[in-house]
Design a protein around this motif. Structure first.
Motif, short mmCIF file in Angstrom:
data_model
loop_
_atom_site.label_atom_id
_atom_site.label_comp_id
_atom_site.label_asym_id
_atom_site.label_seq_id
_atom_site.Cartn_x
_atom_site.Cartn_y
_atom_site.Cartn_z
N LYS A 37 26.64 -134.03 53.70
CA LYS A 37 26.90 -135.37 53.16
C LYS A 37 26.22 -136.44 54.01
CE LYS A 37 31.26 -136.84 51.90
NZ LYS A 37 32.58 -137.36 52.28
N ILE A 38 26.42 -136.35 55.33
CA ILE A 38 25.86 -137.38 56.23
C ILE A 38 24.33 -137.28 56.26
CG2 ILE A 38 25.85 -138.23 58.62
CD1 ILE A 38 28.71 -136.71 58.72
N LEU A 41 22.82 -138.97 53.31
CA LEU A 41 22.91 -140.43 53.30
C LEU A 41 22.06 -141.09 54.39
CD1 LEU A 41 26.81 -140.72 52.89
CD2 LEU A 41 25.12 -141.57 51.25
N GLU A 64 37.80 -131.34 58.23
CA GLU A 64 38.64 -131.01 59.39
C GLU A 64 38.98 -129.52 59.40
OE1 GLU A 64 40.09 -133.62 61.59
OE2 GLU A 64 40.82 -131.94 62.77
N VAL A 97 34.92 -135.33 63.59
CA VAL A 97 34.93 -133.86 63.52
C VAL A 97 33.62 -133.32 64.11
CG1 VAL A 97 34.81 -131.92 61.90
CG2 VAL A 97 36.55 -133.69 61.60
N ASP A 100 33.47 -134.16 68.01
CA ASP A 100 34.33 -133.29 68.84
C ASP A 100 33.74 -131.88 68.95
OD1 ASP A 100 36.09 -135.36 69.11
OD2 ASP A 100 37.84 -134.31 68.32
N THR A 120 29.05 -141.85 62.85
CA THR A 120 28.77 -142.48 61.55
C THR A 120 30.03 -142.91 60.80
OG1 THR A 120 28.75 -140.33 60.44
CG2 THR A 120 26.63 -141.14 61.26
N THR A 121 31.22 -142.65 61.38
CA THR A 121 32.44 -143.19 60.77
C THR A 121 32.99 -144.28 61.68
OG1 THR A 121 33.95 -141.64 61.86
CG2 THR A 121 33.10 -140.98 59.70
N LYS A 142 46.30 -129.04 66.66
CA LYS A 142 45.06 -129.81 66.70
C LYS A 142 44.49 -129.94 68.10
CE LYS A 142 43.74 -133.81 64.87
NZ LYS A 142 42.53 -133.69 64.09
N LYS A 213 38.30 -148.80 75.24
CA LYS A 213 38.21 -147.36 75.51
C LYS A 213 37.45 -147.10 76.81
CE LYS A 213 38.59 -142.95 74.08
NZ LYS A 213 38.30 -142.12 72.94
P1 NAD Z 1 35.34 -136.83 59.77
O1 NAD Z 1 34.44 -136.57 60.88
O2 NAD Z 1 35.91 -135.69 59.02
O3 NAD Z 1 34.61 -137.79 58.75
C1 NAD Z 1 35.29 -138.21 57.60
C2 NAD Z 1 34.46 -138.00 56.31
O4 NAD Z 1 33.47 -139.02 56.23
C3 NAD Z 1 33.72 -136.68 56.24
O5 NAD Z 1 33.76 -136.20 54.93
C4 NAD Z 1 32.31 -137.06 56.62
O6 NAD Z 1 31.34 -136.18 56.09
C5 NAD Z 1 32.20 -138.42 56.00
N1 NAD Z 1 31.23 -139.32 56.59
C6 NAD Z 1 30.87 -139.42 57.89
N2 NAD Z 1 30.04 -140.47 58.03
C7 NAD Z 1 29.87 -141.02 56.81
C8 NAD Z 1 29.16 -142.13 56.33
N3 NAD Z 1 28.46 -142.91 57.15
N4 NAD Z 1 29.21 -142.42 55.01
C9 NAD Z 1 29.96 -141.65 54.17
N5 NAD Z 1 30.68 -140.60 54.56
C10 NAD Z 1 30.63 -140.31 55.87
O7 NAD Z 1 36.60 -137.72 60.25
P2 NAD Z 1 36.77 -138.90 61.31
O8 NAD Z 1 37.88 -139.72 60.80
O9 NAD Z 1 35.48 -139.54 61.65
O10 NAD Z 1 37.24 -138.13 62.63
C11 NAD Z 1 38.48 -137.47 62.71
C12 NAD Z 1 38.42 -136.49 63.86
O11 NAD Z 1 38.20 -137.19 65.07
C13 NAD Z 1 39.71 -135.69 64.05
O12 NAD Z 1 39.38 -134.34 64.13
C14 NAD Z 1 40.27 -136.21 65.36
O13 NAD Z 1 40.98 -135.23 66.05
C15 NAD Z 1 39.02 -136.63 66.08
N6 NAD Z 1 39.25 -137.66 67.11
C16 NAD Z 1 38.75 -137.42 68.36
C17 NAD Z 1 38.90 -138.37 69.36
C18 NAD Z 1 38.30 -138.13 70.72
O14 NAD Z 1 38.54 -138.92 71.64
N7 NAD Z 1 37.54 -137.08 70.91
C19 NAD Z 1 39.57 -139.57 69.09
C20 NAD Z 1 40.06 -139.78 67.81
C21 NAD Z 1 39.89 -138.82 66.83
#
Ligand code: NAD
Length: 346
Positions: A37-38, A41, A64, A97, A100, A120-121, A142, A213
């Motif tokens: 997906k990414i 885009l 996830e 995701v 990490d 990218t999120t 988790k 952070k």
């Molecule tokens: P994710 O990585 O699953 O992304 C969410 C969705 O958005 C996915 O379907 C992805 O393909 C899509 N996507 C990504 N970039 C996009 C874009 N630019 N345009 C359209 N779609 C896009 O979820 P998330 O919310 O980014 O991350 C959640 C994860 O982060 C959890 O696993 C959590 O445990 C982890 N996390 C880690 C830390 C850390 O300090 N390491 C902190 C907070 C959360």
């Protein structure tokens, strides 16, 4: 805009670049871990900015539910096949995701190779990409397998966020609200009135969150005290995510519910005023985030806290806000008090 994160008394550190992707230059082989997906885009935008000798794309399944050791094995196999060595670099190009998992793979491949984060999120830009926590989930919960492994640099670009789904964008805001409630009252007040569809406000939101952070990670990289405060809402959220099979709620949504649950406990213990708890609930509602969870069994929910990494010798550590802009860790809260609050969520 650049924010420096210094570690080990400034012996080591890295920059978080906000809207400066054109500066990315890498020596040696580079593997970019992303998902279909990414890549569809935004990969072209990244490749147009990237100056490197040779690159490979490693595409992993999206979701996830794939944040596990099987996907790590898949990434490692491709690194071996492409003969990356210790001078090579792994780029995480995706959300939390991807970052990490990529960070974890980078930390164990040949005992550690260079790692760059390009989140990218919104969630990954304001939180996950900075600070070096890496890892995967397993059936016990988790992020239970992982490492602390810092990236060499982080590049946050507002333009990538334009394609995020509404829910995904708001889920990222939950982690920004978390930063504000735990450390920055002014940021909280700004969020109450800010319009985030304006590009400059979005960059400001990322900047404020990254600043919090980085300062927290500089003071406590391995989460021995201060950094744990950023887990506000997460003790509850991890149980919710696990109970719902990581399917019903996005991580940020579960964190929003978790913050509301933590606030109920905080109000009960006299740490937070009803007024502050309501303000936080209203801010979460402004961002269309959920605050209620229909809990089935309060005892089972409490028992699930025992699997949390913050739990030690049977005592659950709760991170609670004691007023907007401040947070405390409590490990002496009576089980009965927690159970009473959990019942309110039935
Ligand atoms: P994710 O990585 O699953 O992304 C969410 C969705 O958005 C996915 O379907 C992805 O393909 C899509 N996507 C990504 N970039 C996009 C874009 N630019 N345009 C359209 N779609 C896009 O979820 P998330 O919310 O980014 O991350 C959640 C994860 O982060 C959890 O696993 C959590 O445990 C982890 N996390 C880690 C830390 C850390 O300090 N390491 C902190 C907070 C959360």
């Amino acid at each position: 805009m650049q924010i420096r994160l210094n570690l080990e008394q400034k012996k080591y550190g890295y920059n978080v670049y906000i809207n400066e992707l054109e500066r990315i230059e890498i020596k040696g082989k580079t593997a970019i871990v992303t998902n279909p997906k990414i890549a569809g885009l935004h990969l072209n935008t990244l490749l147009n900015s990237l100056k490197c000798d040779e690159y490979f794309i490693i595409s992993v399944p999206d979701g996830e539910e794939y944040k596990n050791l099987a996907t790590i094995e898949l990434i490692l196999e491709q690194l071996f096949t492409s003969k990356l060595d210790r001078s090579s670099t792994l780029i995480a190009f995706g959300g939390g995701v991807i970052s990490d998992m990529t960070g974890f793979a980078a930390s164990i491949y040949e005992r550690g190779i260079n790692f760059i984060n390009i989140p990218t999120t919104l969630l990954a830009q304001v939180d996950a990409s900075v600070g070096g926590k890496t890892g995967v989930n397993n059936k016990f919960g988790k992020n239970l397998i992982g490492s602390f492994y810092q990236p060499k640099a982080v590049y946050c670009e507002s333009k990538f966020l334009r394609t995020l789904a509404f829910r995904e964008f708001n889920a990222g805001l939950a982690e920004a609200v978390k930063m504000a409630v735990t450390f920055d009252k002014k940021m909280f007040e700004w969020l109450e009135s800010a319009t985030l569809d304006e590009e400059q406000n979005l960059a400001k939101l990322v900047e404020r969150s990254v600043l919090i952070k980085t300062r927290v990670v500089e003071a406590d990289e391995k989460e021995r005290g201060l950094r744990a405060l950023l887990n506000y809402g997460h003790t509850f959220a991890h149980v919710i995510e696990n109970e719902t099979g990581y399917k019903k709620y996005l991580h940020g949504e579960a964190v929003a519910i978790g913050m509301n649950m933590a606030n109920s406990l905080s109000v009960k213990l006299g740490l937070m005023s009803q007024k502050d708890a309501l303000k936080i609930k209203e801010l979460l509602a402004k961002f269309s985030l959920p605050t209620h969870y229909a809990l089935r069994d309060e005892s089972a929910f409490y028992e699930a806290f025992m699997l949390d990494k913050k739990t030690q010798e049977g005592s659950v550590k709760f991170i609670l806000s004691n007023g907007i802009g401040s947070a405390v860790m409590k490990n002496d809260i009576k089980r009965d008090d927690v159970i009473k609050i959990l019942r309110e969520f039935k």
